[in-house]
Design a protein around this motif. Structure first.
Motif, PDB file in Angstrom:
ATOM      1  N   GLU A 128      -6.951 -12.558   3.234  1.00  0.00           N
ATOM      2  CA  GLU A 128      -7.461 -12.847   1.849  1.00  0.00           C
ATOM      3  C   GLU A 128      -7.557 -11.307   0.961  1.00  0.00           C
ATOM      4  N   ASN A 129      -8.116 -10.427   1.724  1.00  0.00           N
ATOM      5  CA  ASN A 129      -8.301  -9.061   1.145  1.00  0.00           C
ATOM      6  C   ASN A 129      -6.857  -8.729   0.743  1.00  0.00           C
ATOM      7  N   LEU A 130      -5.708  -8.737   1.604  1.00  0.00           N
ATOM      8  CA  LEU A 130      -4.360  -8.275   1.125  1.00  0.00           C
ATOM      9  C   LEU A 130      -3.879  -8.971   0.267  1.00  0.00           C
ATOM     10  N   GLU A 131      -4.107 -10.298   0.104  1.00  0.00           N
ATOM     11  CA  GLU A 131      -3.554 -11.206  -1.089  1.00  0.00           C
ATOM     12  C   GLU A 131      -4.284 -10.587  -2.354  1.00  0.00           C
ATOM     13  N   GLY A 141       9.062 -10.618  -2.116  1.00  0.00           N
ATOM     14  CA  GLY A 141       8.566  -9.123  -1.968  1.00  0.00           C
ATOM     15  C   GLY A 141       7.105  -9.046  -1.447  1.00  0.00           C
ATOM     16  N   ILE A 142       6.291  -9.733  -1.884  1.00  0.00           N
ATOM     17  CA  ILE A 142       4.883  -9.761  -1.278  1.00  0.00           C
ATOM     18  C   ILE A 142       5.094 -10.218   0.091  1.00  0.00           C
ATOM     19  N   GLU A 143       5.715 -11.140   0.539  1.00  0.00           N
ATOM     20  CA  GLU A 143       5.881 -11.495   2.016  1.00  0.00           C
ATOM     21  C   GLU A 143       6.309 -10.410   2.747  1.00  0.00           C
ATOM     22  N   LYS A 144       7.075  -9.613   2.169  1.00  0.00           N
ATOM     23  CA  LYS A 144       7.904  -8.438   2.990  1.00  0.00           C
ATOM     24  C   LYS A 144       6.794  -7.369   3.123  1.00  0.00           C
ATOM     25  N   ASP A 145       5.839  -7.292   1.921  1.00  0.00           N
ATOM     26  CA  ASP A 145       5.028  -6.181   2.214  1.00  0.00           C
ATOM     27  C   ASP A 145       3.797  -6.539   3.047  1.00  0.00           C
ATOM     28  N   TYR A 146       3.421  -7.638   3.233  1.00  0.00           N
ATOM     29  CA  TYR A 146       2.414  -8.189   4.205  1.00  0.00           C
ATOM     30  C   TYR A 146       3.076  -7.581   5.797  1.00  0.00           C
TER      31      TYR A 146
END
Length: 237
Positions: free
Chosen positions: A98-101, A112-117
């Motif tokens: 949740e912090n990363l989100e 892109g967000i998935e890739k960055d996770y």
């Protein structure tokens, strides 16, 4: 070459206290630049002013040629600057994930967000193991990694790091600094504020020494690390 970040003659006040007295500095694309100095010298105030949490009374801050001084903090994040604050400031009651989100809140590109996770978990494997864990239960070093991972989720061009070694054991400090170098090699420019002047100068390209709100020395980091004055004042030499 135009500087990525160009700070010109800024003056910053906390009420009646004149915290930053007409400083100018530049950060070029691809560099690690560090600000060193004693507690209360104005290092964190400088970062807070760049990230829009404080507004300079005089002077100007430009990022990629555009004036950003006076813009709201979220617009500065949108422009490509992200800060890892002193003391980490993670959301203790939320999970690591949740912090990363939250770090990606300005973005809409799902892929892109998935890739960055994945990128964050590759860089910080311990966060991958603890992604469903409450952030407040992490160790100090893991919380620092989470704060850095969260900042990277906005895909910053410039990463501001405020005292990343604070409160960490020496082995962890080395690990955090190796990660800062890796982040920089992967294409993110870094402006680093750090009490641990030895470590900061060992990874930086250039450095500025701040004393009571003024820049007293600046130059190549290796040269400053070898300077008698700097060694006496900040490196315990």
């Amino acid at each position: 070459m135009a500087a990525m970040l160009d700070i010109k003659d800024i003056n910053v006040y906390y009420g009646a206290i004149h915290a930053i007295k007409g400083i100018s500095l530049t950060v070029n694309e691809g560099e690690i630049v560090t600000l060193i100095g004693a507690n209360g010298a104005g290092k964190s105030t400088t970062l807070r002013t760049v990230s829009g949490l404080l507004t300079p009374k005089e002077g100007e801050i430009k990022f990629l040629g555009e004036t950003i001084s006076g813009l709201p903090a979220q617009d500065i994040v949108r422009a490509g600057i992200s800060q890892v604050p002193e003391g980490r400031r993670i959301f203790a009651n939320m999970t690591v994930m949740e912090n990363l989100e939250l770090g990606a809140y300005i973005r809409t590109d799902k892929e892109g967000i998935e890739k960055d996770y994945q990128m964050v978990f590759e860089r910080f494997p311990r966060l991958a193991e603890r992604k469903e864990q409450q952030a407040g239960t992490l160790s100090g070093g893991e919380q620092q990694m989470l704060a850095m991972g969260r900042a990277l989720m906005s895909r910053p061009k410039l990463l501001l790091l405020d005292e990343p070694s604070m409160g960490l054991a020496p082995l962890l400090i080395r690990e955090i600094f190796n990660i800062i170098v890796d982040i920089n090699k992967a294409g993110t420019t870094v402006l680093l504020v750090e009490q641990n002047a030895n470590m900061a100068l060992s990874i930086a390209n250039r450095a500025y020494v701040l004393e009571t709100g003024r820049i007293t020395l600046s130059g190549d980091a290796k040269e400053l690390a070898a300077s008698e004055d700097v060694r006496k004042a900040y490196l315990g030499g």
